[in-house]
Design an enzyme around this catalytic site. Structure first.
Site, PDB file in Angstrom:
ATOM      1  CG  ASP A   1      35.296 -70.247   9.034  1.00  0.00           C
ATOM      2  OD1 ASP A   1      36.661 -70.469   9.578  1.00  0.00           O
ATOM      3  OD2 ASP A   1      34.783 -70.774   8.300  1.00  0.00           O
TER       4      ASP A   1
ATOM      5  NE  ARG B   1      44.068 -70.713   3.653  1.00  0.00           N
ATOM      6  CZ  ARG B   1      43.509 -71.715   4.272  1.00  0.00           C
ATOM      7  NH1 ARG B   1      42.560 -71.431   4.996  1.00  0.00           N
ATOM      8  NH2 ARG B   1      43.969 -72.882   4.436  1.00  0.00           N
TER       9      ARG B   1
END
Length: 327
Positions: free
Chosen positions: A140, A226
């Protein structure tokens, strides 16, 4: 300017409110339009559990290369790392130690090709930093697991939507019992899967009672989903500006979310439930979208915060969120 200021009694985040909000007219947000200081205080959930001070009081190091950066953020001694200029390297996430402040000197401080991992650490501040185009194989942009007391402020995180949804991973993902996190004043954009809280439906044992995350004053732009998605945790999402977002706030698997004072423009699904996630929504402007979430019980939080009226959100957030500070 019409503003509301909430002083909330210290009650359980999953219980009903014990005190009604008290309106005032003295909104001040010291994070907007100013030269920042290493002494600035975290707010939201990052202000609880002893607070989040990062590397305050520690040594200060300025870095401008990948090697300098990776060396400077290691270890748990208090430290302030100032990133000067862009750093580009296609690599796995760099592990960040506890008691660390990572600060971008100005808007040129952008990490491209690699992100940051906060694993089994506490008391970390990341401010005024850009992170871009971290490939999925490398993790990430910013990810936290087994970590607590994290303040992410005035960051600019992005990739692109020219590739498929699995080419990149998350921008801001918090999992495995991480707790007491605030994401504020940030520009989150041009990505498929923006921010995930709780990574798996089967991780209740680690996540239940944790994953307290505040999202405040952020600009979410050109995202597929998200924004954020929350499993099991407790979310407070206020004064965010959403533009061209397909799936916005998704509350899932027992999550309790308080959503207030947000604005949605050209967005399809503003707020919705999956598998019995819950939300309380107040004073939002959903545009052409709507609230499709199950009614929750989170009506108060355990900290003081300032709330803008929705008519003020765009001017306060757009152009201010992201890398607009200097150190």
């Amino acid at each position: 300017m019409q503003n509301l200021k909430f002083l909330i009694a210290a009650v359980s985040c999953l219980g009903p409110a014990l005190a009604a909000p008290t309106p005032t007219s003295n909104f001040i947000n010291s994070n907007f339009n100013k030269r920042a200081s290493v002494e600035d205080s975290a707010f939201g959930y990052a202000s609880l559990n002893g607070g989040t001070t990062g590397g305050a009081g520690g040594t200060t190091t300025t870095v401008s290369s990948y090697a300098e950066f990776t060396a400077a953020v290691q270890g748990d001694d208090p430290k302030i790392v100032i990133v000067s200029g862009p750093i580009e390297e296609t690599a796995e996430q760099v592990d960040v130690g506890s008691n660390t402040s990572i600060l971008g000197a100005d808007s040129s401080a952008v990490l491209t090709g690699f992100g940051l991992r906060l694993k089994e650490v506490e008391n970390v501040i990341i401010r005024n930093l850009g992170i871009a185009k971290v490939l999925a194989d490398n993790g990430d942009a910013i990810g936290a697991e087994y970590s607590n007391n994290i303040w992410i402020d005035h960051v600019d995180v992005s990739s692109d939507r020219d590739h498929d949804k699995d080419y990149y991973d998350g921008l801001l993902d918090f999992k495995r019992g991480s707790d007491y996190i605030t994401v504020s004043n940030s520009f989150i954009h041009d990505h498929w899967k923006a921010s995930l809280v709780g990574h798996s439906n089967s991780n209740e044992d680690e996540d239940s009672g944790k994953l307290h995350v505040t999202y405040a004053n952020n600009y979410w732009y050109n995202l597929n989903s998200r924004a954020p998605s929350i499993r099991f945790g407790t979310g407070h999402i206020y004064n965010n500006y959403y533009e061209t977002v397909s799936d916005g706030i998704n509350t899932r698997i027992g999550a309790q979310v308080l959503v207030e004072g947000n604005v949605f423009v050209d967005s399809k699904k503003a707020l919705y439930s999956t598998d019995e996630g819950y939300a309380v929504e107040r004073n939002n402007d959903f545009g052409d979208a709507k609230n499709e979430a199950l009614e929750g019980t989170l009506t108060s939080v355990e900290y003081e915060y300032d709330l803008l009226d929705t008519s003020e959100v765009k001017s306060a957030v757009v152009g201010t969120a992201g890398q607009t500070l200097t150190f």
